[in-house]
Write a protein that holds these residues in place. Structure first.
Motif, mmCIF file in Angstrom:
data_model
loop_
_atom_site.group_PDB
_atom_site.id
_atom_site.type_symbol
_atom_site.label_atom_id
_atom_site.label_comp_id
_atom_site.label_asym_id
_atom_site.label_seq_id
_atom_site.Cartn_x
_atom_site.Cartn_y
_atom_site.Cartn_z
ATOM 1 N N PRO A 255 0.832 -1.218 0.000
ATOM 2 C CA PRO A 255 0.000 0.000 0.000
ATOM 3 C C PRO A 255 0.858 1.256 0.000
ATOM 4 O O PRO A 255 2.006 1.232 0.450
ATOM 5 C CB PRO A 255 -0.825 -0.129 1.285
ATOM 6 C CG PRO A 255 -0.070 -1.094 2.139
ATOM 7 C CD PRO A 255 0.652 -2.020 1.218
ATOM 8 N N LYS A 256 0.283 2.339 -0.524
ATOM 9 C CA LYS A 256 1.004 3.610 -0.635
ATOM 10 C C LYS A 256 0.198 4.727 0.001
ATOM 11 O O LYS A 256 -0.987 4.906 -0.319
ATOM 12 C CB LYS A 256 1.230 3.965 -2.115
ATOM 13 C CG LYS A 256 2.413 3.322 -2.773
ATOM 14 C CD LYS A 256 2.586 3.909 -4.179
ATOM 15 C CE LYS A 256 3.775 3.281 -4.891
ATOM 16 N NZ LYS A 256 3.931 3.869 -6.252
ATOM 17 N N GLU A 257 0.826 5.470 0.846
ATOM 18 C CA GLU A 257 0.181 6.663 1.406
ATOM 19 C C GLU A 257 -0.057 7.677 0.284
ATOM 20 O O GLU A 257 0.816 7.915 -0.551
ATOM 21 C CB GLU A 257 1.058 7.291 2.489
ATOM 22 C CG GLU A 257 1.185 6.471 3.759
ATOM 23 C CD GLU A 257 -0.055 6.551 4.635
ATOM 24 O OE1 GLU A 257 -1.024 7.229 4.236
ATOM 25 O OE2 GLU A 257 -0.049 5.909 5.702
ATOM 26 N N GLY A 258 -1.264 8.246 0.263
ATOM 27 C CA GLY A 258 -1.570 9.302 -0.697
ATOM 28 C C GLY A 258 -1.598 8.854 -2.143
ATOM 29 O O GLY A 258 -1.422 9.687 -3.044
ATOM 30 N N TYR A 259 -1.815 7.567 -2.400
ATOM 31 C CA TYR A 259 -1.733 7.058 -3.769
ATOM 32 C C TYR A 259 -2.754 7.725 -4.694
ATOM 33 O O TYR A 259 -2.406 8.161 -5.798
ATOM 34 C CB TYR A 259 -1.944 5.549 -3.786
ATOM 35 C CG TYR A 259 -1.975 4.966 -5.178
ATOM 36 C CD1 TYR A 259 -0.821 4.917 -5.962
ATOM 37 C CD2 TYR A 259 -3.148 4.476 -5.723
ATOM 38 C CE1 TYR A 259 -0.839 4.400 -7.243
ATOM 39 C CE2 TYR A 259 -3.179 3.954 -7.008
ATOM 40 C CZ TYR A 259 -2.031 3.916 -7.762
ATOM 41 O OH TYR A 259 -2.048 3.412 -9.036
ATOM 42 N N LEU A 260 -3.995 7.832 -4.253
ATOM 43 C CA LEU A 260 -5.024 8.409 -5.123
ATOM 44 C C LEU A 260 -4.703 9.859 -5.482
ATOM 45 O O LEU A 260 -4.941 10.286 -6.612
ATOM 46 C CB LEU A 260 -6.390 8.332 -4.440
ATOM 47 C CG LEU A 260 -7.016 6.946 -4.329
ATOM 48 C CD1 LEU A 260 -8.349 7.026 -3.589
ATOM 49 C CD2 LEU A 260 -7.220 6.326 -5.706
ATOM 50 N N GLU A 261 -4.168 10.586 -4.516
ATOM 51 C CA GLU A 261 -3.862 12.000 -4.769
ATOM 52 C C GLU A 261 -2.745 12.172 -5.795
ATOM 53 O O GLU A 261 -2.622 13.229 -6.429
ATOM 54 C CB GLU A 261 -3.466 12.689 -3.462
ATOM 55 C CG GLU A 261 -4.599 12.874 -2.459
ATOM 56 C CD GLU A 261 -5.029 11.569 -1.796
ATOM 57 O OE1 GLU A 261 -4.242 10.596 -1.822
ATOM 58 O OE2 GLU A 261 -6.151 11.530 -1.264
ATOM 59 N N GLN A 262 -1.929 11.124 -5.989
ATOM 60 C CA GLN A 262 -0.821 11.204 -6.938
ATOM 61 C C GLN A 262 -1.244 10.871 -8.368
ATOM 62 O O GLN A 262 -0.474 11.086 -9.312
ATOM 63 C CB GLN A 262 0.286 10.237 -6.503
ATOM 64 C CG GLN A 262 0.857 10.505 -5.124
ATOM 65 C CD GLN A 262 1.712 9.356 -4.619
ATOM 66 O OE1 GLN A 262 2.177 8.534 -5.396
ATOM 67 N NE2 GLN A 262 1.927 9.305 -3.304
ATOM 68 N N LEU A 263 -2.455 10.350 -8.542
ATOM 69 C CA LEU A 263 -2.885 9.895 -9.856
ATOM 70 C C LEU A 263 -3.397 11.033 -10.726
ATOM 71 O O LEU A 263 -3.921 12.038 -10.227
ATOM 72 C CB LEU A 263 -4.007 8.854 -9.708
ATOM 73 C CG LEU A 263 -3.625 7.487 -9.143
ATOM 74 C CD1 LEU A 263 -4.879 6.625 -8.996
ATOM 75 C CD2 LEU A 263 -2.605 6.785 -10.042
ATOM 76 N N GLU A 264 -3.262 10.833 -12.026
ATOM 77 C CA GLU A 264 -3.885 11.757 -12.974
ATOM 78 C C GLU A 264 -5.409 11.623 -12.880
ATOM 79 O O GLU A 264 -5.928 10.548 -12.520
ATOM 80 C CB GLU A 264 -3.438 11.428 -14.407
ATOM 81 C CG GLU A 264 -1.947 11.595 -14.648
ATOM 82 C CD GLU A 264 -1.529 13.055 -14.605
ATOM 83 O OE1 GLU A 264 -2.388 13.927 -14.901
ATOM 84 O OE2 GLU A 264 -0.366 13.320 -14.261
#
Length: 328
Positions: A255-264
């Motif tokens: 899992p990655k913290e803040g993954y959705l916020e990093q997506l286009e």
């Protein structure tokens, strides 16, 4: 609450291997049995670095041999890849070894990319077009008095419930026509869910196997003790979908913290679409989402999938899901 079942792809986590995936699948099935889940299904996929359940019937035997009461099934066998006679023999073997516990879900997709699909095919024709005939042929191999000259041994006369899987109205129409239970892949292809359910229920014809429609819907659950922890654990599955859709299939990533916020924005919209049938959160959040989904769809059963990187966290997600079921 309606019955809940488990869908497992025997995920291969980054840094792990297939042996560990298989042991985790069995461990999950054993816990699922203790927690009162109805079925434990494994899905046929090929050539996927993050999915170990390619030899589905073999893995089913391993899981059924390590459990006692939970139904073990294929969700599903991609029938165009196989001879119906071979599947009848495989599942006749499983039913003979573990009587009254084996389910056979059937799909018409290859469960792979096109190159892999060509390597799997029985011939070079469009086998998916033969799917309805293959299902009927398979039914006959399990009949007490098969019409065909060739008999499935083992297989003939055994009660192996068939299910039709689908992500469109085609499967709904076929399941209704044959009087079979219908499982819809709403956990990753929800677009035609309500239309398929309506067609299936309105056109269902009773059969020797099933007297009234039975709809099972795929549903993602990422449950944890807090909403924040659940959202964090869900990012492994989100990464898997983005990687697959962009032509970079991979092992299941941490899992990655803040993954959705990093997506286009385009990738985020895609995830919102394909994973719209999901509950992500603490127990109360999951309970609310599940109840709303069941009320909206009228589902008879949910097939819960939780693609979580850490096995202990995955077990905890299913434990919470069972507790939510029992409390509602």
């Amino acid at each position: 609450m309606i019955p809940l079942s488990i869908l497992d792809l025997s995920p291969i986590a980054e840094g792990s291997d297939t042996g560990a995936s298989f042991r985790n699948s069995l461990n999950l099935a054993q816990h699922g049995e203790q927690w009162g889940f109805n079925r434990f299904w494994l899905a046929e996929h090929h050539g996927m670095p993050g999915i170990a359940s390619a030899a589905t019937s073999v893995l089913m035997g391993y899981v059924a041999g390590g459990t006692k009461t939970i139904r073990v099934g294929a969700g599903g066998i991609m029938l165009p890849n196989h001879s119906p006679l071979v599947i009848a023999e495989q599942f006749g073997t499983l039913e003979s070894l573990y009587p009254g516990r084996i389910d056979l879900g059937l799909g018409r997709a290859p469960g792979s990319d096109q190159v892999t699909a060509r390597a799997l095919r029985r011939n070079l024709s469009s086998d998916a077009d033969q799917f309805p005939q293959d299902v009927v042929e398979l039914q006959d191999y399990f009949a007490d008095s098969p019409r065909r000259q060739v008999r499935a041994v083992p297989g003939a006369g055994l009660n192996v419930p068939l299910w039709i899987l689908g992500s469109s109205t085609f499967g709904a129409q076929l399941a209704a026509h044959l009087g079979l239970p219908f499982a819809f892949a709403s956990h990753f292809a929800p677009q035609m869910m309500m239309q398929a359910i309506s067609i299936y229920r309105s056109t269902f014809r009773p059969s020797a196997q099933l007297q009234k429609p039975h709809v099972m819907l795929g549903y993602n659950v990422f449950a944890a003790d807090t909403d924040a922890e659940a959202a964090y654990q869900a990012t492994s599955m989100q990464q898997a979908f983005v990687n697959l859709r962009t032509g970079r299939p991979s092992k299941l990533q941490p899992p990655k913290e803040g993954y959705l916020e990093q997506l286009e924005p385009q990738a985020r919209a895609m995830l919102n679409d394909v994973l719209s049938c999901s509950a992500i959160g603490a127990p109360d959040t999951v309970a609310t989402a599940m109840k709303q989904f069941i009320e909206r769809t009228g589902a008879d059963e949910l097939m819960v999938t939780s693609q979580i990187f850490d096995h202990a966290a995955r077990l905890r997600s299913y434990e919470i899901t069972a507790q939510v079921r029992d409390a509602n």
